[in-house]
Write a protein that holds these residues in place. Structure first.
Motif, PDB file in Angstrom:
ATOM      1  N   PHE A  17      33.162  10.834  32.878  1.00  0.00           N
ATOM      2  CA  PHE A  17      33.763   9.425  32.705  1.00  0.00           C
ATOM      3  C   PHE A  17      32.827   8.343  31.979  1.00  0.00           C
ATOM      4  O   PHE A  17      31.604   8.929  32.203  1.00  0.00           O
ATOM      5  CB  PHE A  17      34.213   8.858  34.095  1.00  0.00           C
ATOM      6  CG  PHE A  17      35.667   9.494  34.694  1.00  0.00           C
ATOM      7  CD1 PHE A  17      35.459  10.808  35.208  1.00  0.00           C
ATOM      8  CD2 PHE A  17      36.641   9.050  34.566  1.00  0.00           C
ATOM      9  CE1 PHE A  17      36.571  11.530  35.412  1.00  0.00           C
ATOM     10  CE2 PHE A  17      37.744   9.709  35.156  1.00  0.00           C
ATOM     11  CZ  PHE A  17      37.737  10.955  35.615  1.00  0.00           C
ATOM     12  N   ARG A  18      33.440   7.362  31.651  1.00  0.00           N
ATOM     13  CA  ARG A  18      32.270   6.352  31.208  1.00  0.00           C
ATOM     14  C   ARG A  18      32.816   5.111  31.390  1.00  0.00           C
ATOM     15  O   ARG A  18      33.990   4.735  31.756  1.00  0.00           O
ATOM     16  CB  ARG A  18      32.101   6.521  29.699  1.00  0.00           C
ATOM     17  CG  ARG A  18      33.201   6.229  28.679  1.00  0.00           C
ATOM     18  CD  ARG A  18      33.005   6.612  27.315  1.00  0.00           C
ATOM     19  NE  ARG A  18      34.070   6.367  26.391  1.00  0.00           N
ATOM     20  CZ  ARG A  18      34.061   6.666  25.107  1.00  0.00           C
ATOM     21  NH1 ARG A  18      33.134   7.257  24.467  1.00  0.00           N
ATOM     22  NH2 ARG A  18      35.338   6.323  24.466  1.00  0.00           N
ATOM     23  N   GLN A  19      31.974   4.029  31.574  1.00  0.00           N
ATOM     24  CA  GLN A  19      32.136   2.504  31.782  1.00  0.00           C
ATOM     25  C   GLN A  19      31.252   1.812  31.024  1.00  0.00           C
ATOM     26  O   GLN A  19      30.073   1.774  30.991  1.00  0.00           O
ATOM     27  CB  GLN A  19      31.844   2.455  33.203  1.00  0.00           C
ATOM     28  CG  GLN A  19      32.242   0.959  33.440  1.00  0.00           C
ATOM     29  CD  GLN A  19      32.583   0.702  35.101  1.00  0.00           C
ATOM     30  OE1 GLN A  19      31.823   1.435  35.838  1.00  0.00           O
ATOM     31  NE2 GLN A  19      33.148  -0.485  35.223  1.00  0.00           N
ATOM     32  N   GLU A  30      36.698  -1.270  32.539  1.00  0.00           N
ATOM     33  CA  GLU A  30      36.651  -0.341  33.840  1.00  0.00           C
ATOM     34  C   GLU A  30      36.179   1.094  33.205  1.00  0.00           C
ATOM     35  O   GLU A  30      36.180   1.461  32.113  1.00  0.00           O
ATOM     36  CB  GLU A  30      38.106  -0.316  34.030  1.00  0.00           C
ATOM     37  CG  GLU A  30      38.714  -1.711  34.577  1.00  0.00           C
ATOM     38  CD  GLU A  30      40.298  -1.561  35.066  1.00  0.00           C
ATOM     39  OE1 GLU A  30      40.631  -2.500  35.632  1.00  0.00           O
ATOM     40  OE2 GLU A  30      40.840  -0.634  34.949  1.00  0.00           O
ATOM     41  N   ARG A  31      36.205   1.782  34.258  1.00  0.00           N
ATOM     42  CA  ARG A  31      35.642   3.215  33.923  1.00  0.00           C
ATOM     43  C   ARG A  31      36.927   3.930  33.325  1.00  0.00           C
ATOM     44  O   ARG A  31      38.048   3.929  34.020  1.00  0.00           O
ATOM     45  CB  ARG A  31      35.188   3.828  35.211  1.00  0.00           C
ATOM     46  CG  ARG A  31      34.822   5.205  35.047  1.00  0.00           C
ATOM     47  CD  ARG A  31      34.338   5.660  36.571  1.00  0.00           C
ATOM     48  NE  ARG A  31      35.601   5.885  37.500  1.00  0.00           N
ATOM     49  CZ  ARG A  31      35.384   6.206  38.741  1.00  0.00           C
ATOM     50  NH1 ARG A  31      34.048   6.383  39.333  1.00  0.00           N
ATOM     51  NH2 ARG A  31      36.379   6.334  39.465  1.00  0.00           N
ATOM     52  N   GLU A  32      36.679   4.716  32.422  1.00  0.00           N
ATOM     53  CA  GLU A  32      37.622   5.476  31.762  1.00  0.00           C
ATOM     54  C   GLU A  32      37.101   7.043  31.676  1.00  0.00           C
ATOM     55  O   GLU A  32      36.177   7.537  31.660  1.00  0.00           O
ATOM     56  CB  GLU A  32      37.778   5.114  30.318  1.00  0.00           C
ATOM     57  CG  GLU A  32      36.856   5.234  29.372  1.00  0.00           C
ATOM     58  CD  GLU A  32      37.083   4.881  28.058  1.00  0.00           C
ATOM     59  OE1 GLU A  32      38.269   4.642  27.628  1.00  0.00           O
ATOM     60  OE2 GLU A  32      36.071   4.848  27.017  1.00  0.00           O
ATOM     61  N   TYR A  44      27.627   6.760  31.270  1.00  0.00           N
ATOM     62  CA  TYR A  44      28.437   7.932  31.682  1.00  0.00           C
ATOM     63  C   TYR A  44      28.223   8.670  32.853  1.00  0.00           C
ATOM     64  O   TYR A  44      27.083   8.896  33.322  1.00  0.00           O
ATOM     65  CB  TYR A  44      27.987   8.918  30.535  1.00  0.00           C
ATOM     66  CG  TYR A  44      28.650   8.876  29.349  1.00  0.00           C
ATOM     67  CD1 TYR A  44      28.129   7.659  28.375  1.00  0.00           C
ATOM     68  CD2 TYR A  44      29.687   9.366  28.660  1.00  0.00           C
ATOM     69  CE1 TYR A  44      28.809   7.129  27.162  1.00  0.00           C
ATOM     70  CE2 TYR A  44      30.475   8.853  27.504  1.00  0.00           C
ATOM     71  CZ  TYR A  44      29.835   8.095  26.790  1.00  0.00           C
ATOM     72  OH  TYR A  44      30.391   7.379  25.331  1.00  0.00           O
ATOM     73  N   TYR A  45      29.331   9.107  33.434  1.00  0.00           N
ATOM     74  CA  TYR A  45      29.329   9.529  34.722  1.00  0.00           C
ATOM     75  C   TYR A  45      29.939  11.105  34.912  1.00  0.00           C
ATOM     76  O   TYR A  45      30.775  11.254  34.057  1.00  0.00           O
ATOM     77  CB  TYR A  45      30.258   8.901  36.005  1.00  0.00           C
ATOM     78  CG  TYR A  45      29.592   7.465  35.720  1.00  0.00           C
ATOM     79  CD1 TYR A  45      30.030   6.317  35.097  1.00  0.00           C
ATOM     80  CD2 TYR A  45      28.566   7.076  37.156  1.00  0.00           C
ATOM     81  CE1 TYR A  45      29.643   5.046  35.283  1.00  0.00           C
ATOM     82  CE2 TYR A  45      28.242   5.572  37.168  1.00  0.00           C
ATOM     83  CZ  TYR A  45      28.698   4.833  36.147  1.00  0.00           C
ATOM     84  OH  TYR A  45      28.407   3.531  36.553  1.00  0.00           O
ATOM     85  N   TRP A  96      30.730  12.297  42.597  1.00  0.00           N
ATOM     86  CA  TRP A  96      30.258  11.357  41.380  1.00  0.00           C
ATOM     87  C   TRP A  96      28.622  11.752  41.335  1.00  0.00           C
ATOM     88  O   TRP A  96      28.110  11.531  42.217  1.00  0.00           O
ATOM     89  CB  TRP A  96      30.902  10.170  41.525  1.00  0.00           C
ATOM     90  CG  TRP A  96      32.289  10.246  41.414  1.00  0.00           C
ATOM     91  CD1 TRP A  96      33.128  10.381  42.527  1.00  0.00           C
ATOM     92  CD2 TRP A  96      33.027   9.980  40.311  1.00  0.00           C
ATOM     93  NE1 TRP A  96      34.354  10.324  42.057  1.00  0.00           N
ATOM     94  CE2 TRP A  96      34.393  10.046  40.565  1.00  0.00           C
ATOM     95  CE3 TRP A  96      32.463   9.730  39.060  1.00  0.00           C
ATOM     96  CZ2 TRP A  96      35.361   9.740  39.693  1.00  0.00           C
ATOM     97  CZ3 TRP A  96      33.776   9.532  38.012  1.00  0.00           C
ATOM     98  CH2 TRP A  96      35.021   9.559  38.376  1.00  0.00           C
ATOM     99  N   GLY A 130      25.035   8.049  37.210  1.00  0.00           N
ATOM    100  CA  GLY A 130      25.235   7.736  35.727  1.00  0.00           C
ATOM    101  C   GLY A 130      24.051   7.759  34.841  1.00  0.00           C
ATOM    102  O   GLY A 130      23.068   7.777  35.391  1.00  0.00           O
TER     103      GLY A 130
END
Length: 123
Positions: free
Chosen positions: A37-39, A44-46, A94-95, A113, A116
């Motif tokens: 995922f990325r923010q 918002e995180r996507e 990026y997560y 999680w 990041g």
């Protein structure tokens, strides 16, 4: 308990490439689904990408299809995100995420999680 640690983020010029890594420790997750995922700042995180444990089911958000590739090396307990033809709009933290169920990873409800890694793409 599972710990995820991302690495590989840095400043890169538009058009360049990066490979992010997500190292897993605490237990083996070879049968877990994993994803990225990325923010971006102020957003918002996507969802970016996900794959099931065997790799025969992968999914990407439209904006990265054909440019990013998710993979994993179970022997190293590590997941990767190869990012090519980077664009300034790819700038984000990026997560990585992991869960026994792919649906939870894909919908951002993963149990585990990382903290990041920052990717900055300059124009």
């Amino acid at each position: 308990q599972v710990q995820l640690v991302e690495s590989g983020g840095r400043l890169v010029q538009a058009g360049g490439s990066l490979r992010l890594s997500c190292a897993v420790s605490g237990r083996t997750v070879s049968n877990y689904a994993m994803g990225w995922f990325r923010q971006a700042p102020g957003k918002e995180r996507e969802f970016v990408a996900s794959r099931n444990w065997s790799g025969d089911r992968t999914s990407y958000t439209d904006s990265v299809k054909g440019r990013f590739t998710i993979s994993r090396d179970n022997a190293k307990n590590t997941m990767y995100l190869q990012m090519n033809r980077l664009k300034p709009e790819d700038t984000a933290v990026y997560y990585c995420a992991a869960d026994a169920a792919l649906v939870f990873v894909h919908t951002g409800r993963a149990r585990y999680w990382g903290k990041g890694t920052l990717v900055t793409v300059s124009s």
